[in-house]
Design an enzyme around this catalytic site. Sequence first.
Site, PDB file in Angstrom:
ATOM      1  N   LYS A   1      -8.285  20.994   1.085  1.00  0.00           N
ATOM      2  CA  LYS A   1      -7.654  20.103   0.099  1.00  0.00           C
ATOM      3  C   LYS A   1      -7.184  20.928  -1.084  1.00  0.00           C
ATOM      4  O   LYS A   1      -7.743  21.999  -1.365  1.00  0.00           O
ATOM      5  CB  LYS A   1      -8.659  19.054  -0.385  1.00  0.00           C
TER       6      LYS A   1
ATOM      7  N   GLY B   1      -4.704  -0.798  -5.243  1.00  0.00           N
ATOM      8  CA  GLY B   1      -3.641   0.217  -5.178  1.00  0.00           C
ATOM      9  C   GLY B   1      -2.349  -0.410  -4.685  1.00  0.00           C
ATOM     10  O   GLY B   1      -2.352  -1.501  -4.077  1.00  0.00           O
TER      11      GLY B   1
ATOM     12  N   GLY C   1       0.286   2.157  -3.773  1.00  0.00           N
ATOM     13  CA  GLY C   1       1.039   3.382  -3.492  1.00  0.00           C
ATOM     14  C   GLY C   1       1.338   3.471  -2.011  1.00  0.00           C
ATOM     15  O   GLY C   1       1.441   2.451  -1.317  1.00  0.00           O
ATOM     16  N   ASN C   2       1.443   4.704  -1.514  1.00  0.00           N
ATOM     17  CA  ASN C   2       1.818   4.909  -0.114  1.00  0.00           C
ATOM     18  C   ASN C   2       0.889   4.174   0.849  1.00  0.00           C
ATOM     19  O   ASN C   2       1.338   3.394   1.693  1.00  0.00           O
ATOM     20  CB  ASN C   2       1.850   6.422   0.173  1.00  0.00           C
TER      21      ASN C   2
HETATM   22  P1  NAD Z   1      -0.344   7.072  -4.330  1.00  0.00           P
HETATM   23  O1  NAD Z   1      -0.244   7.997  -5.463  1.00  0.00           O
HETATM   24  O2  NAD Z   1       0.872   6.816  -3.492  1.00  0.00           O
HETATM   25  O3  NAD Z   1      -0.892   5.635  -4.817  1.00  0.00           O
HETATM   26  C1  NAD Z   1      -2.060   5.491  -5.573  1.00  0.00           C
HETATM   27  C2  NAD Z   1      -2.097   4.053  -6.041  1.00  0.00           C
HETATM   28  O4  NAD Z   1      -3.339   3.806  -6.693  1.00  0.00           O
HETATM   29  C3  NAD Z   1      -1.001   3.702  -7.046  1.00  0.00           C
HETATM   30  O5  NAD Z   1      -0.503   2.412  -6.774  1.00  0.00           O
HETATM   31  C4  NAD Z   1      -1.754   3.711  -8.372  1.00  0.00           C
HETATM   32  O6  NAD Z   1      -1.137   2.887  -9.368  1.00  0.00           O
HETATM   33  C5  NAD Z   1      -3.072   3.130  -7.913  1.00  0.00           C
HETATM   34  N1  NAD Z   1      -4.179   3.331  -8.851  1.00  0.00           N
HETATM   35  C6  NAD Z   1      -4.535   4.458  -9.513  1.00  0.00           C
HETATM   36  N2  NAD Z   1      -5.622   4.221 -10.269  1.00  0.00           N
HETATM   37  C7  NAD Z   1      -5.958   2.912 -10.059  1.00  0.00           C
HETATM   38  C8  NAD Z   1      -6.982   2.069 -10.538  1.00  0.00           C
HETATM   39  N3  NAD Z   1      -7.906   2.501 -11.408  1.00  0.00           N
HETATM   40  N4  NAD Z   1      -7.015   0.778 -10.100  1.00  0.00           N
HETATM   41  C9  NAD Z   1      -6.090   0.308  -9.240  1.00  0.00           C
HETATM   42  N5  NAD Z   1      -5.095   1.067  -8.744  1.00  0.00           N
HETATM   43  C10 NAD Z   1      -5.038   2.349  -9.164  1.00  0.00           C
HETATM   44  O7  NAD Z   1      -1.542   7.605  -3.413  1.00  0.00           O
HETATM   45  P2  NAD Z   1      -1.786   7.360  -1.866  1.00  0.00           P
HETATM   46  O8  NAD Z   1      -1.163   8.470  -1.119  1.00  0.00           O
HETATM   47  O9  NAD Z   1      -1.467   5.954  -1.530  1.00  0.00           O
HETATM   48  O10 NAD Z   1      -3.359   7.604  -1.777  1.00  0.00           O
HETATM   49  C11 NAD Z   1      -4.293   6.574  -2.083  1.00  0.00           C
HETATM   50  C12 NAD Z   1      -5.659   6.981  -1.567  1.00  0.00           C
HETATM   51  O11 NAD Z   1      -5.580   7.202  -0.153  1.00  0.00           O
HETATM   52  C13 NAD Z   1      -6.246   8.267  -2.129  1.00  0.00           C
HETATM   53  O12 NAD Z   1      -7.657   8.163  -2.150  1.00  0.00           O
HETATM   54  C14 NAD Z   1      -5.830   9.315  -1.110  1.00  0.00           C
HETATM   55  O13 NAD Z   1      -6.651  10.463  -1.148  1.00  0.00           O
HETATM   56  C15 NAD Z   1      -6.026   8.517   0.152  1.00  0.00           C
HETATM   57  N6  NAD Z   1      -5.309   9.009   1.321  1.00  0.00           N
HETATM   58  C16 NAD Z   1      -3.968   9.196   1.282  1.00  0.00           C
HETATM   59  C17 NAD Z   1      -3.316   9.639   2.426  1.00  0.00           C
HETATM   60  C18 NAD Z   1      -1.823   9.786   2.473  1.00  0.00           C
HETATM   61  O14 NAD Z   1      -1.318  10.074   3.573  1.00  0.00           O
HETATM   62  N7  NAD Z   1      -1.098   9.577   1.398  1.00  0.00           N
HETATM   63  C19 NAD Z   1      -4.036   9.916   3.589  1.00  0.00           C
HETATM   64  C20 NAD Z   1      -5.419   9.674   3.607  1.00  0.00           C
HETATM   65  C21 NAD Z   1      -6.040   9.217   2.457  1.00  0.00           C
END
Ligand code: NAD
Length: 428
Positions: free
Chosen positions: A107, A219, A221-222
């Site tokens: 990571k 959340g 996000g993605n």
């Molecule tokens: P991202 O940056 O696209 O989205 C993160 C989201 O969380 C955003 O909507 C943000 O506004 C929200 N957020 C942040 N702080 C917050 C809070 N206190 N309360 C509510 N919402 C909050 O990130 P992502 O890629 O969607 O990743 C989200 C999680 O999934 C992380 O833990 C990441 O490690 C995990 N993850 C991501 C992937 C990937 O392929 N992107 C794969 C496995 C795990």
Amino acid sequence: MADEEFNPYEMAQKQFDRIADKLDLDQSLRDLLREPIKEYHFNLPVKMDDGGTKVFKAYRVQHNDALGPCKGGIRFHPDETIDTVRALAMWMTWKTAVADIPLGGGKGGVICDPRELSDREEERVCREYIKKINKNIGPLQDVPAPDVMTSPQHMLWMMDEYENIEGGKYPGVITGKPQDMGGSKGRTEATGYGVIYVLRELLKELDRDIEETTASIQGFGNVAQYAAELFIEYGGTVVSVSCWDQEDKKAYSYYKEDGIDLEELRGITDRFGSIDKEKAEEKGYERLPGDDWLKHEVDVLIPAALENAITEDNVKEIPEAVDIIISGANGPITPEADDLLEDRDMIVVPDFLANAGGVTCSYFEQVQSNQNYYWPKEEVLEKLENSMTSAFYDVWNLAQEKDIRMRDAAYMISIEKVAEACEARGWV
Ligand code: NAD
């Protein structure tokens, strides 16, 4: 994110120790597996648009590579810490093992806030990161990917910088690239869709109809958006999502009893997953405090934001109606909360199983990039679905057979697999 009260690395080690005890693991294996094999700490001096230079702290942690090259995202976040990166690298080792992918766990992270940077400044952060770590990553060593607040464009800048330095084309050095620039079709959807493939199988096992199922998601996000997309496509209803509000420096949740309109909300959300609060209210969403996402009377909770979302302090706020929690985020449930949830007979699908779709598709991208031959989207998603379904049943069947929680079953499978690989290589 780590703070005075919450340290994700200590949490990851505590989870590991629990299973190491159950498996009666040798001391040498414990010593090897409860800490990263290598870690790199470096500073990135970045020229800012105003002519000054700002120095950002950055990390890359390689937890274990007994099963193959390390794999894991790079996160850009102002609250990033080395212990967060260590924990995430460790969870990646267990994730690739439980998903049966021939890769290890790594990571990366940069302490920065991309919401406060211009595009050019973000590009310089990406290029500087690669300048500092290029000798220690690569298609056969360690392959980064996107994570929180990093995107396909960031991956492309990083790949381009690596190729500039190495003097060749290395699309397999990084995954999550834009499609047509070495990215895999389906990668953007993969993590969120993977969560829902697993949820669909779980509901089948419980003899429940997904069309009658309601969910609340932390959340937007993605991961959250694509989990919502497939869940809604299968007929489920998402009544609430939440996100961070950069202006107010706090989170809000947005609630609609009849279910959110995903495309409408996407239309008022920025690239960091923050929803425009005024526009959401105009469209009839109730804006509630950030923590309210877990207080709704739904069937399923999907934490898909950051670590430490469900703790011993807020478990009691989860209504009786909720009986499934499936983690899109990494590390959203503390071990103390896990114990309390078990007392309530909650089915908790652990993060490193439920969100393994991202790394699985990243692995597919690596294979395609290394062969310079790209598969149609249907083929990628079919492979992803098969892989997630089979990982779910491995864990579910073991949990049923031994009458243990799913997290313990997933840890047993992955720790045993990695331990065997370390032994087979003669490391211990
Ligand atoms: P991202 O940056 O696209 O989205 C993160 C989201 O969380 C955003 O909507 C943000 O506004 C929200 N957020 C942040 N702080 C917050 C809070 N206190 N309360 C509510 N919402 C909050 O990130 P992502 O890629 O969607 O990743 C989200 C999680 O999934 C992380 O833990 C990441 O490690 C995990 N993850 C991501 C992937 C990937 O392929 N992107 C794969 C496995 C795990």
